[in-house]
Design a protein around this motif. Structure first.
Motif, mmCIF file in Angstrom:
data_model
loop_
_atom_site.group_PDB
_atom_site.id
_atom_site.type_symbol
_atom_site.label_atom_id
_atom_site.label_comp_id
_atom_site.label_asym_id
_atom_site.label_seq_id
_atom_site.Cartn_x
_atom_site.Cartn_y
_atom_site.Cartn_z
ATOM 1 N N VAL A 150 0.868 -1.167 0.000
ATOM 2 C CA VAL A 150 0.000 0.000 0.000
ATOM 3 C C VAL A 150 0.907 1.219 0.000
ATOM 4 O O VAL A 150 1.778 1.351 0.863
ATOM 5 C CB VAL A 150 -0.930 0.041 1.233
ATOM 6 N N LYS B 42 -2.369 5.535 -0.941
ATOM 7 C CA LYS B 42 -3.761 5.090 -1.127
ATOM 8 C C LYS B 42 -3.954 4.151 -2.308
ATOM 9 O O LYS B 42 -5.050 4.015 -2.840
ATOM 10 C CB LYS B 42 -4.712 6.280 -1.244
ATOM 11 N N LEU C 145 -3.416 0.198 -3.443
ATOM 12 C CA LEU C 145 -3.119 -1.177 -3.066
ATOM 13 C C LEU C 145 -2.628 -1.906 -4.308
ATOM 14 O O LEU C 145 -3.311 -1.917 -5.335
ATOM 15 C CB LEU C 145 -4.375 -1.859 -2.514
ATOM 16 N N LEU D 267 -7.546 3.011 -3.054
ATOM 17 C CA LEU D 267 -8.329 2.816 -1.829
ATOM 18 C C LEU D 267 -9.122 4.075 -1.496
ATOM 19 O O LEU D 267 -8.613 5.189 -1.617
ATOM 20 C CB LEU D 267 -7.402 2.478 -0.660
ATOM 21 N N VAL E 197 -10.761 3.584 4.187
ATOM 22 C CA VAL E 197 -9.997 2.388 4.566
ATOM 23 C C VAL E 197 -8.900 2.743 5.561
ATOM 24 O O VAL E 197 -8.167 3.713 5.381
ATOM 25 C CB VAL E 197 -9.388 1.699 3.324
ATOM 26 N N SER F 82 -5.673 1.891 6.313
ATOM 27 C CA SER F 82 -4.616 1.173 5.603
ATOM 28 C C SER F 82 -3.574 0.514 6.510
ATOM 29 O O SER F 82 -2.909 -0.422 6.105
ATOM 30 C CB SER F 82 -3.937 2.084 4.588
ATOM 31 N N ILE G 148 -4.606 -3.400 7.148
ATOM 32 C CA ILE G 148 -4.930 -4.309 6.048
ATOM 33 C C ILE G 148 -4.179 -5.616 6.276
ATOM 34 O O ILE G 148 -3.015 -5.619 6.656
ATOM 35 C CB ILE G 148 -4.533 -3.687 4.694
ATOM 36 N N LEU H 240 -9.812 -5.279 4.259
ATOM 37 C CA LEU H 240 -9.590 -3.829 4.295
ATOM 38 C C LEU H 240 -10.574 -3.226 5.300
ATOM 39 O O LEU H 240 -11.721 -2.919 4.938
ATOM 40 C CB LEU H 240 -9.819 -3.213 2.912
#
Length: 159
Positions: A82, A85, A87, A120, A124, A126, A129, A142
């Motif tokens: 990641v 933003k 993935l 993302l 989310v 992050s 994750i 997520l």
């Protein structure tokens, strides 16, 4: 096998019907070899590349899930990152086998790779994750930020 399209050969049109009473010439035999399934079947053995895997995206009030169909892989084959933003899920795999039988040696190798990227949403979280791989499905969890989670309806009394 039926020929779907007539292709010109040496300036002439190819006939889909052949006189079955005469013996084929060497050139027509070679042409037939590659027009039937043998030619494409033989060549398809060398196509070990991977297409983009199918992805399911699920959402509930607390989280998103990505399910990616990638059978035949190992957990160590995946690279998941990641950054800003985005993935990124990728994999690179190469195989090599050597079979020796009498005077014939066959050496086969394959290479496959893919990369999927997803932007993302701001909702989310992050940092939390995580991913797991089971039965050919890579599942990426997520979680949503607390402020993005759906809250139950709140009744407001009028005063």
């Amino acid at each position: 096998m039926t020929t779907l399209v007539k292709m010109p050969r040496n300036g002439s049109e190819v006939s889909t019907q052949r006189n079955r009473s005469s013996l084929p010439s060497l050139s027509s035999w070679v042409d037939d070899l590659f027009e039937t399934g043998l030619g494409t079947g033989f060549l398809s053995n060398f196509n070990t590349g991977m297409t983009l895997p199918a992805v399911n995206i699920k959402e509930n009030k607390d989280e998103y899930f990505l399910e990616i169909a990638v059978p035949g892989m190992k957990k160590s084959d995946f690279n998941i990152n990641v950054e800003n933003k985005v993935l990124s899920i990728s994999s690179e795999k190469s195989e090599e086998t050597v079979n020796e039988d009498e005077n014939y040696t066959r050496k086969e190798f394959g290479y496959s790779s893919f990369k999927r990227t997803f932007t993302l949403p701001d909702t989310v979280e992050s940092e939390n994750i995580n991913a797991k791989y089971n039965d050919g499905i890579l599942t990426i969890h997520l979680p949503k930020r607390e402020e993005a989670k759906e809250k139950p309806a709140k009744r407001i009394d009028v005063s």
